[in-house]
Structure formats: structure tokens, C-alpha cells
Design a protein around this motif. Structure first.
Motif, PDB file in Angstrom:
ATOM      1  N   HIS A  53       0.806  -1.223   0.000  1.00  0.00           N
ATOM      2  CA  HIS A  53       0.000   0.000   0.000  1.00  0.00           C
ATOM      3  C   HIS A  53       0.835   1.268   0.000  1.00  0.00           C
ATOM      4  CE1 HIS A  53      -3.947  -1.833   0.346  1.00  0.00           C
ATOM      5  NE2 HIS A  53      -3.436  -2.685   1.219  1.00  0.00           N
ATOM      6  N   PHE A  54       1.986   1.193   0.619  1.00  0.00           N
ATOM      7  CA  PHE A  54       2.810   2.400   0.736  1.00  0.00           C
ATOM      8  C   PHE A  54       4.239   2.103   0.318  1.00  0.00           C
ATOM      9  CE2 PHE A  54      -0.589   2.426   3.858  1.00  0.00           C
ATOM     10  CZ  PHE A  54      -1.236   3.616   3.561  1.00  0.00           C
ATOM     11  N   LYS A  55       4.754   3.022  -0.441  1.00  0.00           N
ATOM     12  CA  LYS A  55       6.089   2.853  -0.993  1.00  0.00           C
ATOM     13  C   LYS A  55       7.156   2.749   0.096  1.00  0.00           C
ATOM     14  CE  LYS A  55       9.055   5.450  -4.231  1.00  0.00           C
ATOM     15  NZ  LYS A  55       9.002   4.557  -5.409  1.00  0.00           N
ATOM     16  N   SER A  56       6.992   3.507   1.132  1.00  0.00           N
ATOM     17  CA  SER A  56       8.008   3.548   2.192  1.00  0.00           C
ATOM     18  C   SER A  56       7.415   4.130   3.459  1.00  0.00           C
ATOM     19  CB  SER A  56       9.178   4.421   1.753  1.00  0.00           C
ATOM     20  OG  SER A  56       8.735   5.756   1.632  1.00  0.00           O
ATOM     21  N   LYS A  57       8.177   4.085   4.499  1.00  0.00           N
ATOM     22  CA  LYS A  57       7.753   4.689   5.756  1.00  0.00           C
ATOM     23  C   LYS A  57       7.502   6.182   5.556  1.00  0.00           C
ATOM     24  CE  LYS A  57       9.432   5.174  10.524  1.00  0.00           C
ATOM     25  NZ  LYS A  57      10.634   5.056  11.390  1.00  0.00           N
ATOM     26  N   GLU A  58       8.392   6.804   4.805  1.00  0.00           N
ATOM     27  CA  GLU A  58       8.237   8.225   4.506  1.00  0.00           C
ATOM     28  C   GLU A  58       6.912   8.507   3.796  1.00  0.00           C
ATOM     29  OE1 GLU A  58       9.347  11.130   5.025  1.00  0.00           O
ATOM     30  OE2 GLU A  58      11.099  10.589   6.189  1.00  0.00           O
ATOM     31  N   GLN A  59       6.606   7.676   2.814  1.00  0.00           N
ATOM     32  CA  GLN A  59       5.382   7.957   2.077  1.00  0.00           C
ATOM     33  C   GLN A  59       4.150   7.726   2.946  1.00  0.00           C
ATOM     34  OE1 GLN A  59       3.984   5.522  -1.176  1.00  0.00           O
ATOM     35  NE2 GLN A  59       2.171   6.827  -1.108  1.00  0.00           N
ATOM     36  N   LEU A  60       4.228   6.717   3.768  1.00  0.00           N
ATOM     37  CA  LEU A  60       3.138   6.490   4.708  1.00  0.00           C
ATOM     38  C   LEU A  60       2.958   7.716   5.598  1.00  0.00           C
ATOM     39  CD1 LEU A  60       1.050   4.884   6.282  1.00  0.00           C
ATOM     40  CD2 LEU A  60       2.896   3.594   7.360  1.00  0.00           C
ATOM     41  N   ALA A  61       4.063   8.193   6.118  1.00  0.00           N
ATOM     42  CA  ALA A  61       4.013   9.387   6.967  1.00  0.00           C
ATOM     43  C   ALA A  61       3.423  10.564   6.196  1.00  0.00           C
ATOM     44  CB  ALA A  61       5.404   9.732   7.465  1.00  0.00           C
ATOM     45  N   ALA A  62       3.809  10.684   4.944  1.00  0.00           N
ATOM     46  CA  ALA A  62       3.326  11.802   4.137  1.00  0.00           C
ATOM     47  C   ALA A  62       1.820  11.714   3.928  1.00  0.00           C
ATOM     48  CB  ALA A  62       4.049  11.833   2.801  1.00  0.00           C
ATOM     49  N   GLU A  63       1.332  10.513   3.667  1.00  0.00           N
ATOM     50  CA  GLU A  63      -0.109  10.379   3.431  1.00  0.00           C
ATOM     51  C   GLU A  63      -0.897  10.700   4.694  1.00  0.00           C
ATOM     52  OE1 GLU A  63      -1.839   7.964   0.795  1.00  0.00           O
ATOM     53  OE2 GLU A  63      -0.086   7.666  -0.485  1.00  0.00           O
TER      54      GLU A  63
END
Lengths: 205, 205
Positions: A53-63
DNA sequence: GTATTGACTAGAATAATATTCTAGCATATA
DNA sequence: TATATGCTAGAATATTATTCTAGTCAATAC
């Protein structure tokens, strides 16, 4: 691989579970302090599922960030639209800020923590765009009243800093554990003070 | 182990090298983004040496932070001590803030980034103590002028938020890449506006 | 009804990086 | 000279983000 265990299904709900778990972890112990394993166990999703679902921890945080900030901005703009006079607008802006913080403690704690940090470039752009649009709407509100002579003709960045800065600082202190003036009272006092700072001589709102 | 290569000596200078390298890396690419290896290669120190001087990456970050914030606070208090009237004080406070930011770009970028983050408990306490002491001195300044009737009788946290918040917000925008009013002009405008927000009716500084 | 496809999930394997460990060097002091 | 102490080097280890492989499930095609 056998996989007979309780398998979660339904993509969207799984996605939400992950976002919710991430928000809970991030707001509680901070971004870098939470491991993907924390999010995994809290959400019940597997590593693979999370990375699907999420490219990375960073992207998860961004969403998570974008969802939160989007809601904050949207509501604030809506509230502001309902305001005629500048004094009323300033009050609404400050009151909404503090109310939102109060009612969305988990979100706001996270948004505040993550505020200055670096996201992936893609999210960075989206956030910048949101902020730009938000800023323009705010500026438009103030410009109108400057043109009508109710507010002082200050540059947009100065106005925004004067209007939001005190709110932000109160909020920051709140999250740093300072027990200060309660939000309701603070909203009153800040609204009046910011009005004095911004209003043109003789204007009465 | 052989160790015939150019060996650095003199503990204090090595320690400084590490702090400087850390500051440079942190302010440029952020705390979590810099690896200990970045700091190692930039400072010229070995892994062992770094961990001899600093317990962890967190503690290193904390020492850098404390050094920076300490300098900022110290100078601000000194400047404030030289001010008689409240209007002069407010102007000095704001001008000092923006000047310091401008002249200590690397430090301020780092301090700002790291502002909300979680340090080790030990550093947390030290920072809290510094902030408490700093806050008390600031409050004392304002209290005096409230007692004399020059400033409005607002609660300390409200006053501090009104005085520092706008500065902080301008600073934040600056670091987010918004090109706005230049610092000198901003200091003028903010000083006047904050004075209007805080001064008692009829007071003239 | 069965085959195929694509979205999704699980968990092991890998890679990156913070931290610890072991030992060598250097200076001061007895 | 001997010894203690502080500092340094770099390898070894541990932690944790990410990738990889092998599935499962539901819908659609045939």
C-alpha cells in the motif's frame, strides 16, 4: 507457503487500518522512534501488505500528514467563508485553530511534530501546493479588508505571521507540556490582540 | 591492529570537529537523514572516537542543540537587559531574533528542524530547564511593564506567544523557502504590530 | 464450471546503518 | 621504565527499513 491463518481482506479497510496505526504510533512516540514493526503489529497487517500500500515509511508518513493537514485547512477555509467582517474573521481563524487542535489531539500532535521535516520529493510538492492554495485563500480574505481600509496594508507574509504565529506558539507550548491559559480563554485574548495588531486605526471590525 | 596512519590527537579539538561536522550535516540534510558515517567521514573521526565522545547520535544531536539554543537565549537576554522601555524591549527582542537567524543560518536551520523532536530524557531535562529559566527572564521583563501600566495585563503564555509567535512563523516560512519581506523590514513591521497587540491603551513606550 | 488474471497478503531474505567490542597508541606520572 | 588513563581505529554486531518469493482470493473470461 501455507497461509491458512485469519487473512484480512478488503483493500481499502486494510489501508485505513495501516494509516490509523501509523498515526497512533507516530503521534505517541514520534516518527523515527516508531518502527515499521510497531505499525505492523498494531495494524495487524503484514510487512508485505504495508509495502504494497505504501512505498516507504516516509510515504506512509506523508499520506497521514496530508490527510490531517487537508482536513485542518479545509475546515478553516469553510469557517472563514462564513465570516463577513475582518474582526469576525480573525476571531474565527484563531478559534478554529485552537478548537481543531483540541478536538483532534492525535492528528495535531503528529502534524506539529512532522511539520518541519523532510518528506519524499513527491509529497513535498503536494504539500507545498496545498499550502500555497491555502495561503492564497487566507491572503485573499485579508486583502479584501485591507482594500476596504479596515486592516493595515501589511505584506501578506507579515499578516499571516501575525495571525497564525501566536496560535502556533500557544499550540507548541501546549504540546511541550506547558500548562497555560485554557484554549477558550486563549482564543479570546489572542483574537483581540491580533485584531489590535492588524486593524487600521479607527476600524471597528 | 597497526595504526601508523595520521592519528588525530587532542581530545577537545576532536570533539569540536565532531560537533561541527554534525551541525553541518544535520542542518543540510536533517537529523535522520544523516548517518553516523556521514559525520564520521566529514569530521575525520573514527566510529570509536565519535562514540567515545558521545553516547549516541541522539546525544550528539542534543549537545549541538543545547549549544545553539544556549547561545541564542544568552544573547537575547543580554540584549533585553539593555532595554529600558517596553516598546524598545519588544523591538529588541524581535530584531535580535531575526538578526540571529540571519547571521547563524546553519545553527538556526538545525534548531528549527529539531525543535519539536524527542531527545534523550537527560537532554530533555536540561533543555526544559534552559527554557524555563529563559522564559522566566522574559516574563520578568514583561511583568515589570505590566505592573507599571504600560502593557496589558495578559497571562504570561499569551504574551510570549504574541511576542515570539510571529517571529517564529516568519522564520519557519523563511526556512520553507517562501521568499517574503526581508528581515530588516519584517523586524520593523512586526515590532510595531506586536507593540499594538501588547501595549496598554494610551501607553507610548 | 474452470482457467486466468490482477490485487492483495504473508513472512523470509537482504541491506543499510546505529551501536558495541577489542585492541592499539599516546601522554602523564610514579 | 612501568603503568594508568584517555583517546582512537576499525571490525563485529544488532536493529530495522526494504525487497523478494510465494502464495491467496475474487472477479472475469472462456
Amino acid at each position: 507457503m501455507k497461509q491458512k491463518k485469519g487473512r484480512h481482506t478488503g483493500s481499502e479497510s486494510r489501508r485505513r487500518d495501516i494509516i490509523n496505526a501509523a498515526l497512533a504510533c507516530f503521534s505517541k512516540i514520534g516518527f523515527s522512534e516508531t518502527s515499521m514493526d510497531d505499525i505492523r503489529s498494531r495494524s495487524g497487517a503484514s510487512t508485505g501488505s504495508i509495502y504494497h500500500h505504501f512505498k516507504s515509511k516516509e510515504q506512509l508518513a506523508a499520506e497521514v500528514y496530508i490527510e490531517g493537514i487537508g482536513n485542518y485547512q479545509e475546515e478553516l477555509i469553510r469557517v472563514l467563508k462564513g465570516c463577513e467582517g475582518p474582526r469576525e474573521g480573525i476571531r474565527a481563524l484563531i478559534t478554529h485553530h485552537l478548537t481543531w487542535i483540541d478536538e483532534n489531539a492525535e492528528w495535531s500532535r503528529y502534524l506539529f511534530q512532522k511539520r518541519h521535516s523532510v518528506f519524499m520529493a513527491s509529497a513535498e510538492e503536494k504539500i507545498a501546493a496545498m499550502n500555497r492554495e491555502f495561503g492564497q485563500k487566507i491572503v485573499k480574505f485579508f486583502s479584501r479588508h485591507i482594500a476596504e481600509g479596515a486592516l493595515r496594508p501589511l505584506p501578506p507574509d507579515i499578516i499571516i505571521s501575525l495571525a497564525f504565529g501566536p496560535c502556533m506558539e500557544i499550540t507548541r507550548r501546549h504540546f511541550s507540556g506547558h500548562a497555560g491559559t485554557d484554549f477558550h480563554e486563549a482564543a479570546e485574548l489572542l483574537s483581540e490582540a491580533v485584531w489590535r495588531a492588524l486593524s487600521a486605526p479607527g476600524a471597528d471590525g
